[in-house]
Design a protein around this motif. Structure first.
Motif, PDB file in Angstrom:
ATOM      1  N   THR A 100      29.819  -7.259  77.792  1.00  0.00           N
ATOM      2  CA  THR A 100      29.832  -8.683  78.132  1.00  0.00           C
ATOM      3  C   THR A 100      31.277  -9.131  78.062  1.00  0.00           C
ATOM      4  O   THR A 100      31.906  -9.035  77.010  1.00  0.00           O
ATOM      5  CB  THR A 100      28.980  -9.502  77.150  1.00  0.00           C
ATOM      6  N   THR A 159      28.109 -12.849  80.563  1.00  0.00           N
ATOM      7  CA  THR A 159      26.900 -12.228  81.131  1.00  0.00           C
ATOM      8  C   THR A 159      26.875 -10.745  80.783  1.00  0.00           C
ATOM      9  O   THR A 159      27.908 -10.087  80.857  1.00  0.00           O
ATOM     10  CB  THR A 159      26.882 -12.404  82.661  1.00  0.00           C
ATOM     11  N   ASP A 182      24.234  -5.047  86.895  1.00  0.00           N
ATOM     12  CA  ASP A 182      23.795  -6.304  86.304  1.00  0.00           C
ATOM     13  C   ASP A 182      22.435  -6.094  85.648  1.00  0.00           C
ATOM     14  O   ASP A 182      21.894  -4.992  85.631  1.00  0.00           O
ATOM     15  CB  ASP A 182      23.755  -7.407  87.368  1.00  0.00           C
TER      16      ASP A 182
END
Lengths: 177, 88
Positions: free
Chosen positions: A49, A103, A127
């Motif tokens: 992240t 994220t 992702d």
């Protein structure tokens, strides 16, 4: 050529280096990525992240940092999986979409070939849905003990600690320093 | 006059750049010399020499081909081939 499954933290391998501050894997570099990597069945994985201080445009991860994470995964596949310390020789990145700070992503790296003492590796950032956001491929050249002295400035004690990861000269290069 | 780079031009470029990079006289760099025997050489310096030659000649050389080099003449041939492709 099969990679060994990993055990322990990659940072454990560099603890004897004074001022170990690898931007990619050192747990004590506050600005770094602090990646925790593992190798299983020939694939290196690491959750990542990116923080706000890794950004370019607000909220967007800097492309250079994305590249660094991909390079770190590939280089450490060779360290963790194959026990070889290398220099990055050439690296190519395809940026498929902007990555967002804060994220969660997953880094993956795998060996794609070896020829003429060069290792070819590829890596990608996935992702949460498993979609690829960035792809990299690169070549890595093993570091010899002479090069470690010449280009890394390692002390003899540090060299001793790394000896197992440095490729021995094959007779074709690295005359005595 | 051919659009390709001639052997002499390429060899001279190699001599100039390798001489600077390795700190050795240009005359030490002869076609039949094994690259590994050049004074002060190692794989990193070879890469630096090739990278500068790529820029000067406007070509790209594959990493595998760089590591397969043995003699100066191999590098000349590699660059000749690369410049010929570029000019097509």
């Amino acid at each position: 050529m099969a990679a060994a499954n990993s055990s322990g933290r990659v940072s454990d391998r560099w603890q004897h280096l004074s001022d170990y501050q690898c931007f990619g894997c050192a747990p004590d570099n506050p600005a770094g990525l602090r990646l925790e990597m593992a190798v299983r069945d020939g694939v290196l994985t690491a959750p990542v992240t990116f923080a706000d201080h890794h950004q370019s445009y607000p909220g967007v991860v800097h492309g250079g940092v994305v590249t660094t994470s991909l390079d770190e995964a590939m280089g450490n596949l060779l360290v963790i999986g194959f026990g070889i310390a290398t220099f990055t020789m050439t690296l190519r990145v395809r940026f498929l979409e902007p990555l967002r700070t804060g994220t969660g992503y997953e880094l993956r790296a795998r060996l794609t070939g070896q020829r003429e003492r060069l290792y070819r590796v590829e890596s990608e950032l996935l992702d949460a849905a498993g979609g690829s956001t960035a792809l990299a491929d690169a070549t890595y050249a093993p570091i010899t003990p002479v090069q470690a002295r010449r280009y890394l400035g390692l002390t003899e004690v540090e060299l001793g600690g790394l000896a197992g990861y440095l490729r021995q000269p094959d007779g074709r290069e690295d005359p005595p320093a | 006059m051919t659009a390709e780079r001639g052997t002499d031009e390429i060899l001279q470029a190699i001599r100039e750049i390798a001489s600077l990079e390795l700190g050795i006289p240009e005359e030490d760099i002869q076609p039949d010399v094994d690259l590994a025997t050049l004074r002060n050489v190692d794989s990193v310096k070879i890469l630096r020499v090739v990278a500068r030659l790529e820029r000067r000649l406007g070509v790209q050389i594959a990493d595998d081909d760089i590591f397969a080099l043995q003699k100066v003449s191999d590098l000349v041939a590699l660059l000749e081939s690369a410049t010929a492709v570029t000019q097509q």
